[in-house]
Motif scaffolding. Structure first.
Motif, PDB file in Angstrom:
ATOM      1  N   VAL A  20     -22.637  -3.822 -11.824  1.00 26.33           N
ATOM      2  CA  VAL A  20     -21.200  -4.104 -11.791  1.00 26.33           C
ATOM      3  C   VAL A  20     -20.542  -2.982 -10.990  1.00 26.33           C
ATOM      4  N   GLU A  21     -19.778  -3.361  -9.967  1.00 22.58           N
ATOM      5  CA  GLU A  21     -19.097  -2.352  -9.149  1.00 22.58           C
ATOM      6  C   GLU A  21     -17.596  -2.609  -9.188  1.00 22.58           C
ATOM      7  N   ILE A  22     -16.820  -1.529  -9.120  1.00 24.75           N
ATOM      8  CA  ILE A  22     -15.368  -1.682  -9.042  1.00 24.75           C
ATOM      9  C   ILE A  22     -14.820  -0.876  -7.877  1.00 24.75           C
ATOM     10  N   TRP A  23     -13.665  -1.315  -7.366  1.00 16.71           N
ATOM     11  CA  TRP A  23     -12.915  -0.509  -6.412  1.00 16.71           C
ATOM     12  C   TRP A  23     -11.441  -0.748  -6.666  1.00 16.71           C
ATOM     13  N   GLN A  24     -10.643   0.278  -6.444  1.00 16.42           N
ATOM     14  CA  GLN A  24      -9.238   0.193  -6.843  1.00 16.42           C
ATOM     15  C   GLN A  24      -8.401   1.235  -6.121  1.00 16.42           C
ATOM     16  N   ALA A  25      -7.075   1.046  -6.192  1.00 16.60           N
ATOM     17  CA  ALA A  25      -6.133   2.036  -5.670  1.00 16.60           C
ATOM     18  C   ALA A  25      -5.977   3.169  -6.694  1.00 16.60           C
ATOM     19  N   ASN A  26      -5.408   4.285  -6.246  1.00 15.10           N
ATOM     20  CA  ASN A  26      -5.152   5.391  -7.167  1.00 15.10           C
ATOM     21  C   ASN A  26      -3.865   5.126  -7.968  1.00 15.10           C
ATOM     22  N   ALA A  27      -3.440   6.122  -8.741  1.00 10.15           N
ATOM     23  CA  ALA A  27      -2.273   5.921  -9.620  1.00 10.15           C
ATOM     24  C   ALA A  27      -1.010   5.587  -8.837  1.00 10.15           C
ATOM     25  N   GLY A  28      -0.959   6.045  -7.588  1.00  9.43           N
ATOM     26  CA  GLY A  28       0.206   5.760  -6.753  1.00  9.43           C
ATOM     27  C   GLY A  28       0.063   4.482  -5.943  1.00  9.43           C
ATOM     28  N   GLY A  29      -1.000   3.740  -6.173  1.00  5.51           N
ATOM     29  CA  GLY A  29      -1.175   2.480  -5.466  1.00  5.51           C
ATOM     30  C   GLY A  29      -1.774   2.626  -4.077  1.00  5.51           C
ATOM     31  N   ARG A  30      -2.447   3.737  -3.815  1.00  2.00           N
ATOM     32  CA  ARG A  30      -3.023   3.953  -2.475  1.00  2.00           C
ATOM     33  C   ARG A  30      -4.551   3.912  -2.538  1.00  2.00           C
ATOM     34  N   TYR A  31      -5.151   3.148  -1.615  1.00  2.00           N
ATOM     35  CA  TYR A  31      -6.615   3.109  -1.501  1.00  2.00           C
ATOM     36  C   TYR A  31      -7.094   4.227  -0.586  1.00  2.00           C
ATOM     37  N   ARG A  32      -8.261   4.764  -0.876  1.00  4.35           N
ATOM     38  CA  ARG A  32      -8.897   5.678   0.073  1.00  4.35           C
ATOM     39  C   ARG A  32      -9.607   4.813   1.117  1.00  4.35           C
ATOM     40  N   HIS A  33      -8.848   4.341   2.061  1.00  4.91           N
ATOM     41  CA  HIS A  33      -9.359   3.420   3.081  1.00  4.91           C
ATOM     42  C   HIS A  33      -8.524   3.635   4.337  1.00  4.91           C
ATOM     43  N   THR A  34      -9.198   3.668   5.489  1.00  7.52           N
ATOM     44  CA  THR A  34      -8.473   3.948   6.734  1.00  7.52           C
ATOM     45  C   THR A  34      -7.391   2.903   7.003  1.00  7.52           C
ATOM     46  N   GLY A  35      -7.581   1.695   6.480  1.00  9.70           N
ATOM     47  CA  GLY A  35      -6.603   0.642   6.728  1.00  9.70           C
ATOM     48  C   GLY A  35      -5.367   0.756   5.843  1.00  9.70           C
ATOM     49  N   ASP A  36      -5.391   1.623   4.854  1.00  7.70           N
ATOM     50  CA  ASP A  36      -4.248   1.733   3.939  1.00  7.70           C
ATOM     51  C   ASP A  36      -3.371   2.897   4.386  1.00  7.70           C
ATOM     52  N   ARG A  37      -2.228   2.565   4.931  1.00  8.78           N
ATOM     53  CA  ARG A  37      -1.373   3.594   5.564  1.00  8.78           C
ATOM     54  C   ARG A  37       0.010   3.665   4.929  1.00  8.78           C
ATOM     55  N   ALA A  47       0.755  -0.267  -8.508  1.00 10.97           N
ATOM     56  CA  ALA A  47       1.065  -1.419  -7.648  1.00 10.97           C
ATOM     57  C   ALA A  47       1.245  -0.911  -6.225  1.00 10.97           C
ATOM     58  N   TYR A  48       1.055  -1.793  -5.245  1.00  6.52           N
ATOM     59  CA  TYR A  48       1.302  -1.377  -3.855  1.00  6.52           C
ATOM     60  C   TYR A  48       1.875  -2.536  -3.046  1.00  6.52           C
ATOM     61  N   PRO A  49       2.613  -2.175  -1.992  1.00  7.30           N
ATOM     62  CA  PRO A  49       3.199  -3.230  -1.160  1.00  7.30           C
ATOM     63  C   PRO A  49       2.181  -3.769  -0.166  1.00  7.30           C
ATOM     64  N   TRP A  50       2.320  -5.018   0.192  1.00  9.22           N
ATOM     65  CA  TRP A  50       1.547  -5.565   1.309  1.00  9.22           C
ATOM     66  C   TRP A  50       2.490  -6.491   2.053  1.00  9.22           C
ATOM     67  N   LYS A  51       2.078  -6.916   3.221  1.00  8.46           N
ATOM     68  CA  LYS A  51       3.078  -7.540   4.081  1.00  8.46           C
ATOM     69  C   LYS A  51       3.029  -9.067   4.037  1.00  8.46           C
ATOM     70  N   ASN A  52       2.545  -9.606   2.943  1.00 14.25           N
ATOM     71  CA  ASN A  52       2.379 -11.061   2.874  1.00 14.25           C
ATOM     72  C   ASN A  52       3.706 -11.819   2.955  1.00 14.25           C
ATOM     73  N   HIS A  53       4.722 -11.291   2.289  1.00 17.19           N
ATOM     74  CA  HIS A  53       6.050 -11.908   2.319  1.00 17.19           C
ATOM     75  C   HIS A  53       7.074 -10.793   2.117  1.00 17.19           C
ATOM     76  N   ASP A  54       8.345 -11.129   2.132  1.00 13.39           N
ATOM     77  CA  ASP A  54       9.376 -10.115   2.016  1.00 13.39           C
ATOM     78  C   ASP A  54       9.257  -9.370   0.678  1.00 13.39           C
ATOM     79  N   ASN A  55       9.208  -8.056   0.740  1.00 12.52           N
ATOM     80  CA  ASN A  55       9.155  -7.224  -0.467  1.00 12.52           C
ATOM     81  C   ASN A  55       7.990  -7.615  -1.393  1.00 12.52           C
ATOM     82  N   ALA A  56       6.841  -7.839  -0.778  1.00 13.44           N
ATOM     83  CA  ALA A  56       5.655  -8.274  -1.540  1.00 13.44           C
ATOM     84  C   ALA A  56       4.937  -7.067  -2.143  1.00 13.44           C
ATOM     85  N   TRP A  57       4.624  -7.142  -3.412  1.00 10.17           N
ATOM     86  CA  TRP A  57       3.892  -6.076  -4.105  1.00 10.17           C
ATOM     87  C   TRP A  57       2.750  -6.685  -4.893  1.00 10.17           C
TER      88      TRP A  57
END
Ligand SMILES: O=C(O)c1ccc(O)c(O)c1
Length: 245
Positions: free
Chosen positions: A99-116, A148-158
């Motif tokens: 079983v593997e997991i991956w997740q954002a940190n407490a501030g909603g940020r992933y350690r991933h180059t694509g997460d800016r 939680a973190y924002p993404w650009k799927n729709h206006d003000n999407a979290w």
């Protein structure tokens, strides 16, 4: 080890209709661009596919299932224990599964180059973990509640706070992927990924349960999240689709 037959992928028609997300989900914009345009071809699994190297007990590191102890210092955030059982469609435990997991940190940020997005990385948190289920099918992780973190799927999407889960069967070709959410998240109503699951009960099975018996005094809050491979109580899996899609 789980045998290939114990770990069959949920088959069309076996799980109640509406359990899994459709490949093209309106509202979840990127699905339209990346789902297959033709019927899937089922490749028979031969000896090569069902045998081969697996991550067994000897290959797991001491802190692989404790994401709060993978660095010299402690990560920021709410410490949590996430535990549950991996079960087959008859409620029997599936043991020795990775079983593997991956997740954002407490501030909603992933350690991933694509997460800016402008939330800080935590030098003491990578957000990845792995473990094997025990003889009762149980896994346990200690981690930090993701933000939680924002993404650009729709206006003000979290995205609501969530942890990604992957479960392997007896070979790397047998893999199921799902997401775990937290109870009563106010962001559910606007999240097209959560709401892409047609069946309300199946959707709720993605939500973990707060469990005070798992909570450890002066240490961490406890959450239960079972993963069921198929059948009436099947978990939602991202790589499955319903029969009529
Ligand atoms: O599939 C995606 O596009 C996507 C986007 C944001 C997420 O948080 C996620 O889990 C998936």
């Amino acid at each position: 080890m789980a045998t290939p037959t114990e770990f069959r992928l949920p088959r069309y028609g076996e799980d109640p209709e509406g359990t899994h997300p459709p490949l093209d989900s309106s509202g979840y914009r990127s699905t339209a661009l990346r789902h297959p345009k033709q019927d899937l071809v089922l490749l028979p699994q031969m000896l090569t596919e069902v045998t081969g190297p697996l991550l067994g007990p000897g290959r797991l590191g001491e802190h692989d299932n404790d994401l709060t102890r993978q660095h010299a210092g402690e990560p920021q955030g709410q410490r949590i224990i996430v535990t549950g059982r991996l079960l087959d469609g008859d409620g029997r435990p599936v043991r020795d599964s990775l079983v593997e997991i991956w997740q954002a940190n407490a501030g909603g940020r992933y350690r991933h180059t694509g997460d800016r997005w402008p939330s800080p990385l935590d030098p003491n948190f990578d957000g990845v973990g792995r473990t094997l289920t025990d003889s009762d099918g149980r896994y346990t992780f200690t981690t930090i509640k993701p933000g939680a973190y924002p993404w650009k799927n729709h206006d003000n999407a979290w995205r609501p706070a969530h942890i990604h889960f992957s479960v392997f069967g007896s070979a790397f070709t047998q893999r199921l992927v799902t997401q775990m959410y937290f109870p009563d998240d106010p962001l559910f109503s606007q999240d097209p990924i959560f709401n892409s699951i047609p069946d309300e009960k199946a959707r709720q099975r993605m939500v973990s349960r707060y469990d005070h018996d798992i909570t450890q005094a002066e240490w961490a809050l406890g959450f239960q999240f079972d993963i069921v491979l198929r059948g009436r109580d099947a978990s939602v899996f991202e790589d499955e689709e319903d029969e009529d899609e």
